[in-house]
Design an enzyme around this catalytic site. Structure first.
Site, PDB file in Angstrom:
ATOM      1  CE  LYS A  34      -4.151  -1.858   0.125  1.00  0.00           C
ATOM      2  NZ  LYS A  34      -4.605  -2.678   1.240  1.00  0.00           N
TER       3      LYS A  34
ATOM      4  CE  LYS B 173      -4.387  -9.012  -4.233  1.00  0.00           C
ATOM      5  NZ  LYS B 173      -5.001  -8.884  -2.975  1.00  0.00           N
TER       6      LYS B 173
ATOM      7  CE  LYS C  23     -13.371  -5.924  -3.198  1.00  0.00           C
ATOM      8  NZ  LYS C  23     -12.256  -5.895  -2.228  1.00  0.00           N
TER       9      LYS C  23
HETATM   10  P1  TYM Z   1     -10.783  -8.137  -0.006  1.00  0.00           P
HETATM   11  O1  TYM Z   1     -11.946  -7.216   0.056  1.00  0.00           O
HETATM   12  O2  TYM Z   1      -9.588  -7.698  -0.761  1.00  0.00           O
HETATM   13  O3  TYM Z   1     -11.226  -9.538  -0.582  1.00  0.00           O
HETATM   14  C1  TYM Z   1     -12.274 -10.300  -0.003  1.00  0.00           C
HETATM   15  C2  TYM Z   1     -11.898 -11.770   0.008  1.00  0.00           C
HETATM   16  O4  TYM Z   1     -11.587 -12.203  -1.308  1.00  0.00           O
HETATM   17  C3  TYM Z   1     -10.293 -12.801  -1.331  1.00  0.00           C
HETATM   18  N1  TYM Z   1      -9.617 -12.472  -2.591  1.00  0.00           N
HETATM   19  C4  TYM Z   1      -9.042 -13.367  -3.387  1.00  0.00           C
HETATM   20  N2  TYM Z   1      -8.914 -14.706  -3.292  1.00  0.00           N
HETATM   21  C5  TYM Z   1      -8.274 -15.348  -4.302  1.00  0.00           C
HETATM   22  N3  TYM Z   1      -7.787 -14.722  -5.394  1.00  0.00           N
HETATM   23  C6  TYM Z   1      -7.890 -13.374  -5.532  1.00  0.00           C
HETATM   24  N4  TYM Z   1      -7.427 -12.786  -6.621  1.00  0.00           N
HETATM   25  C7  TYM Z   1      -8.528 -12.641  -4.501  1.00  0.00           C
HETATM   26  N5  TYM Z   1      -8.802 -11.329  -4.312  1.00  0.00           N
HETATM   27  C8  TYM Z   1      -9.455 -11.239  -3.133  1.00  0.00           C
HETATM   28  C9  TYM Z   1      -9.555 -12.204  -0.154  1.00  0.00           C
HETATM   29  O5  TYM Z   1      -8.512 -13.072   0.279  1.00  0.00           O
HETATM   30  C10 TYM Z   1     -10.653 -12.059   0.869  1.00  0.00           C
HETATM   31  O6  TYM Z   1     -10.836 -13.274   1.540  1.00  0.00           O
HETATM   32  N6  TYM Z   1      -8.740  -7.520   4.503  1.00  0.00           N
HETATM   33  C11 TYM Z   1      -9.818  -8.173   3.766  1.00  0.00           C
HETATM   34  C12 TYM Z   1     -11.203  -7.814   4.267  1.00  0.00           C
HETATM   35  C13 TYM Z   1     -11.384  -8.145   5.711  1.00  0.00           C
HETATM   36  C14 TYM Z   1     -11.522  -9.448   6.261  1.00  0.00           C
HETATM   37  C15 TYM Z   1     -11.645  -9.259   7.671  1.00  0.00           C
HETATM   38  C16 TYM Z   1     -11.543 -10.729   5.701  1.00  0.00           C
HETATM   39  C17 TYM Z   1     -11.435  -7.232   6.727  1.00  0.00           C
HETATM   40  N7  TYM Z   1     -11.608  -7.905   7.914  1.00  0.00           N
HETATM   41  C18 TYM Z   1     -11.795 -10.337   8.531  1.00  0.00           C
HETATM   42  C19 TYM Z   1     -11.686 -11.820   6.582  1.00  0.00           C
HETATM   43  C20 TYM Z   1     -11.807 -11.603   7.976  1.00  0.00           C
HETATM   44  C21 TYM Z   1      -9.704  -7.748   2.322  1.00  0.00           C
HETATM   45  O7  TYM Z   1      -9.156  -6.728   2.014  1.00  0.00           O
HETATM   46  O8  TYM Z   1     -10.356  -8.564   1.469  1.00  0.00           O
END
Ligand code: TYM
Length: 329
Positions: free
Chosen positions: A111, A194, A197
Site C-alpha cells: 500500500k 492477482k 477490484k
Molecule cells: P478483499 O476485500 O480484498 O477480498 C475479499 C476476500 O476475497 C479474497 N480475494 C481473493 N482470493 C483469491 N484470489 C484473488 N485474486 C482474490 N482477491 C481477493 C480475499 O482473500 C478475501 O478473503 N482484509 C480483507 C477484508 C477483511 C476481512 C476481515 C476478511 C477485513 N476484515 C476479517 C476476513 C476476515 C480484504 O481486504 O479482502
C-alpha cells in the site's frame, strides 16, 4: 460447532477472486457452523477516505454476496461500522501491536508503494482492525484467499499475546481456511499478479456473457509452446489456474494435453474458459439486480445482522474488559 467469519472491503464489484478465494468456501460452510459475514466499510476508508458513492458500494457488494449464495436465514450478515464493539476492541489490541511488525506486513508495504501520498495510521494498523473483526466473535475459521494469510498470522499473534499477557483464554487462534487445501490466488487476466477490484484485470459477477467473452479473449498469453520451449509462461499458467476454478477436470486435462503436445490453440482455450466462467456465474449474475433493487430486504438483513453480531460482540468485549481490569465504580 466452529465459528466461521468472512469479510470484504466495499471498494468495487465482486470478482472471480473474491468468489473462488473466499465466498464459495463460506457459503459451503454456512449451514453447518455459526457463520458471520460482514462488509468491511471501515477498512475501505484506509485507501478510499472519501467516496461519493460510499453507501452504493456497500449496497452493491452486499447484493452481490447475497446473490452468490449467502443465506441470511443461517448466516449473520452485517456492516462493520454498525458494530462499535469492533472499534473498541481495535483500540485495545492496538496497545499490543508493535510498530516493527506492522511495518513489515506485506500488504502495508504494497500500500505504501501504491498510495505513497496517503500512508495513514489506519493503513499501518489495518491488520489490527482485521484481527478485531475476527476476534470479536472468537472465530475459529476464516475462509480467505492467499493474500490474507499474513493477516491471519498477525491475528493469531495478537490473540496469543492478549491471552498470555492477561493470563486468560479469551481468544482462540483462528486459521485461514480452504477445506484443508492450500489457500488460493485467482490471477488477473493481464498476465501477472492477482485479480483485483480496481486493477482493471478482473471478471466481475456483474459482467454479462458478452463482456466476459471480450475480456477473456483479450487476456494476455504468449506465442505458444514449442518442442524447444515448453515451460509454461506465467500468463498462460494464469489462464489454466482460472480454468481449474471453473471447468471440469476433464476439460482442464484436455487442454493440458494439447499444451504438452504443442497443438494447443489459445483461441479455443479462451473460448472454453469464457463459456465455463459464464456457466459458473450466470445464475448469480441474474439475481444481482433484483436483490439490489430491494432496499427493504437489504435493510431488514443488515438490521437483523447487526443486532445478532452486537450480541456476540458485547459478550466478547465484556470478557476482554474484565481481563484488562476495567471495573465500574
Ligand atoms: P478483499 O476485500 O480484498 O477480498 C475479499 C476476500 O476475497 C479474497 N480475494 C481473493 N482470493 C483469491 N484470489 C484473488 N485474486 C482474490 N482477491 C481477493 C480475499 O482473500 C478475501 O478473503 N482484509 C480483507 C477484508 C477483511 C476481512 C476481515 C476478511 C477485513 N476484515 C476479517 C476476513 C476476515 C480484504 O481486504 O479482502
Amino acid at each position: 460447532m466452529d465459528i466461521v467469519l468472512s469479510g470484504i472491503r466495499p471498494t468495487g464489484h465482486l470478482h472471480l477472486g473474491n468468489y473462488f478465494g473466499a465466498l464459495r468456501n463460506f457459503t459451503k460452510m454456512q449451514h453447518e457452523h455459526r457463520c458471520y459475514f460482514f462488509i468491511a466499510d471501515l477498512h475501505s476508508l484506509t485507501t478510499h477516505p472519501k467516496s461519493d458513492n460510499f453507501h452504493d458500494n456497500v449496497r452493491n457488494v452486499l447484493a452481490e454476496y447475497l446473490a452468490a449464495g449467502l443465506d441470511p436465514d443461517v448466516a449473520t450478515i452485517y456492516v462493520q461500522s454498525d458494530i462499535p464493539e469492533i472499534a473498541e476492541l481495535y483500540v485495545l489490541l492496538n496497545m499490543l501491536a508493535y510498530q516493527g511488525e506492522l511495518e513489515r506486513t506485506s500488504s502495508f508495504k504494497e500500500k505504501v508503494r501504491k498510495h505513497s501520498d496517503n500512508v495513514n495510521a489506519g493503513l499501518l494498523t489495518y491488520p489490527v482492525l482485521m484481527a478485531s473483526d475476527i476476534l470479536i466473535h472468537r472465530a475459529h475459521k476464516v475462509p480467505v484467499g492467499k493474500d490474507q494469510e499474513q493477516h491471519l498470522e498477525m491475528t493469531r499473534t495478537l490473540a496469543r499475546r492478549f491471552n498470555n499477557l492477561y493470563g486468560v483464554g479469551v481468544f482462540p487462534e483462528p486459521t485461514a481456511f480452504n477445506f484443508g487445501n492450500e489457500l488460493i490466488k485467482i490471477p488477473g487476466l493481464d498476465g501477472s499478479g492477482k485479480m483485483g477490484k480496481s486493477e482493471g484485470n478482473g471478471i466481475f459477477l456483474v459482467d454479462d456473457e458478452k463482456t466476459i467473452a471480450k475480456k477473456v479473449m483479450r487476456a494476455v498469453t504468449d506465442s505458444g509452446p514449442t518442442q524447444l520451449q515448453s515451460k509454461m509462461s506465467e500468463p498462460v499458467r494464469n489462464i489454466f489456474t482460472i480454468l481449474e476454478a471453473v471447468a471440469t477436470p476433464d476439460t482442464v486435462a484436455h487442454f493440458r494435453k494439447q499444451y504438452d503436445l504443442c497443438t494447443i490453440r489459445y483461441g479455443d482455450l479462451k473460448k472454453q474458459l469464457a463459456a465455463d466462467i459464464w456457466r459458473a456465474i450466470a445464475p448469480i449474475h441474474t439475481r444481482i439486480a433484483e436483490i439490489k433493487a430491494d432496499r427493504d430486504y437489504l435493510r431488514r438483513i443488515t438490521l437483523h445482522g447487526a443486532a445478532n453480531a452486537r450480541e456476540s460482540a458485547r459478550a466478547t468485549l465484556k470478557e476482554v474488559k474484565k481481563a484488562v481490569g476495567f471495573k465500574a465504580f
